[in-house]
Design a protein around this motif. Structure first.
Motif, short mmCIF file in Angstrom:
data_model
loop_
_atom_site.label_atom_id
_atom_site.label_comp_id
_atom_site.label_asym_id
_atom_site.label_seq_id
_atom_site.Cartn_x
_atom_site.Cartn_y
_atom_site.Cartn_z
N PHE A 165 23.51 109.08 7.45
CA PHE A 165 23.77 109.32 6.08
C PHE A 165 22.44 108.32 6.33
N PRO A 166 22.38 106.98 5.59
CA PRO A 166 21.38 106.20 5.48
C PRO A 166 20.18 106.29 6.42
N ALA A 167 19.85 106.79 7.39
CA ALA A 167 18.90 106.97 8.45
C ALA A 167 18.08 108.75 8.16
N GLN A 168 19.07 109.63 7.13
CA GLN A 168 18.49 110.90 6.61
C GLN A 168 17.67 110.01 5.42
N ILE A 169 18.41 109.52 4.36
CA ILE A 169 17.31 109.12 3.43
C ILE A 169 16.43 108.62 3.70
N LEU A 170 15.96 107.97 4.70
CA LEU A 170 15.40 106.96 5.64
C LEU A 170 14.22 107.87 5.39
N PHE A 171 14.53 108.37 6.50
CA PHE A 171 13.64 110.14 6.83
C PHE A 171 13.09 111.04 5.97
N GLY A 172 14.07 110.89 4.96
CA GLY A 172 13.51 111.95 3.69
C GLY A 172 12.58 110.56 2.88
N ILE A 173 12.78 109.37 3.04
CA ILE A 173 11.02 108.98 2.07
C ILE A 173 10.14 108.96 2.51
N LEU A 174 10.58 108.92 4.39
CA LEU A 174 8.85 109.24 4.79
C LEU A 174 8.88 110.42 4.79
N TYR A 175 9.48 111.11 4.61
CA TYR A 175 9.06 112.92 5.22
C TYR A 175 8.12 112.86 2.91
N ILE A 176 8.69 112.99 1.81
CA ILE A 176 8.42 112.97 1.18
C ILE A 176 6.72 111.81 0.59
N ILE A 177 6.53 110.92 1.93
CA ILE A 177 5.14 109.71 2.15
C ILE A 177 4.54 110.54 2.80
N ASN A 178 4.36 111.08 3.73
CA ASN A 178 4.12 112.08 4.52
C ASN A 178 3.09 112.74 3.40
N LEU A 179 3.72 114.00 2.97
CA LEU A 179 4.15 115.18 2.42
C LEU A 179 2.66 114.42 1.19
N ARG A 223 -4.17 127.84 -1.57
CA ARG A 223 -3.01 128.34 -0.83
C ARG A 223 -2.45 127.35 0.20
N GLN A 224 -3.73 126.37 0.76
CA GLN A 224 -2.77 125.29 2.06
C GLN A 224 -2.08 124.42 0.76
N ILE A 225 -3.12 124.08 0.17
CA ILE A 225 -1.27 123.34 -0.85
C ILE A 225 -0.05 123.54 -1.13
N VAL A 226 0.18 124.86 -1.14
CA VAL A 226 1.29 125.20 -1.49
C VAL A 226 2.69 125.79 0.03
N MET A 227 1.28 125.89 0.59
CA MET A 227 2.00 126.33 1.89
C MET A 227 2.30 125.01 2.63
N MET A 228 1.87 123.58 2.78
CA MET A 228 2.77 122.29 2.77
C MET A 228 3.77 122.42 2.88
N PRO A 229 4.26 122.36 1.92
CA PRO A 229 5.79 121.79 1.41
C PRO A 229 6.45 123.21 1.91
N LEU A 230 5.87 124.42 2.25
CA LEU A 230 7.20 125.01 3.19
C LEU A 230 6.74 125.44 4.37
N ASN A 231 6.60 124.79 5.02
CA ASN A 231 6.39 124.13 6.17
C ASN A 231 8.09 123.67 6.67
N GLN A 232 8.60 125.07 6.77
CA GLN A 232 9.84 124.17 7.13
C GLN A 232 10.42 123.24 8.64
N ARG A 233 9.48 123.76 9.68
CA ARG A 233 9.77 123.09 10.56
C ARG A 233 9.25 121.64 10.78
N ILE A 234 7.95 121.09 9.33
CA ILE A 234 8.24 119.66 9.47
C ILE A 234 9.29 119.06 8.19
N ARG A 235 9.85 119.95 7.98
CA ARG A 235 11.23 118.87 6.97
C ARG A 235 12.35 118.80 7.75
#
Length: 173
Positions: free
Chosen positions: A111-125, A154-166
């Motif tokens: 669970f703490p690792a998921q939170i850490l990786f979630g924060i890293l994902y949001i920073i990356n995005l 469109r490119q900006i909108v597609m970025m967070p929609l990329n399920q594979r990255i998330r």
């Protein structure tokens, strides 16, 4: 007379700076790309929070990574002997250093690792969206200004929609 002119010039500069700083937020919000990128970042942050809380963790690699890191931290340096649930260690040594730090920070818990990786994902995005907004990068073959703006949005909108990255960051890290 020269002192009076320099004082009034300084006063004008001070007024311009004050006006510029007070109008910074409206300028920021007037740019539709920036507003859209910020909205997407907030929405995706909420989505990541939802995923962490409600989507069950997929046990693909975490346990194997932690057992490999535990072997490394236990003094094992021979790659043939560093094994996990999915087999022998195949990642370079940098992986062991990074995941050793992650294990230290999270205590090896999911669970703490998921939170850490979630924060890293949001920073990356956020960094990628900032680059898109600041550079106005679109495909070069499209010359029309309106088309370029549409493609950038469109490119900006597609970025967070990329399920594979998330998923790479959130579910099966």
């Amino acid at each position: 007379m020269a002192v009076k002119n320099s004082t009034s010039a300084h006063a004008k500069r001070s007024r311009k700076k004050a006006a510029a700083s007070s109008s910074l937020i409206p300028k920021f919000m007037k740019n539709p790309k920036t507003t859209m990128a910020l909205a997407l970042l907030i929405i995706d942050s909420l989505l990541v929070s939802f995923i962490i809380v409600y989507v069950p963790y997929t046990k693909i690699d975490w346990d194997a990574h932690m057992s490999q890191v535990s072997g490394f931290l236990g003094g094992e340096r021979d790659y043939k002997n560093l094994k996990g649930d999915t087999g022998p260690l195949v990642y370079p040594a940098g992986f062991l250093y990074v995941y050793s730090a992650i294990q230290y920070v999270t205590g090896g818990q999911v669970f703490p690792a998921q939170i850490l990786f979630g924060i890293l994902y949001i920073i990356n995005l956020g960094i990628v969206l900032l680059i898109y907004v600041k550079t106005n990068v679109v495909l070069k073959q499209h010359q029309g200004r309106r088309l370029q703006q549409l493609l950038l949005k469109r490119q900006i909108v597609m970025m967070p929609l990329n399920q594979r990255i998330r998923n790479g960051f959130m579910i099966s890290f």
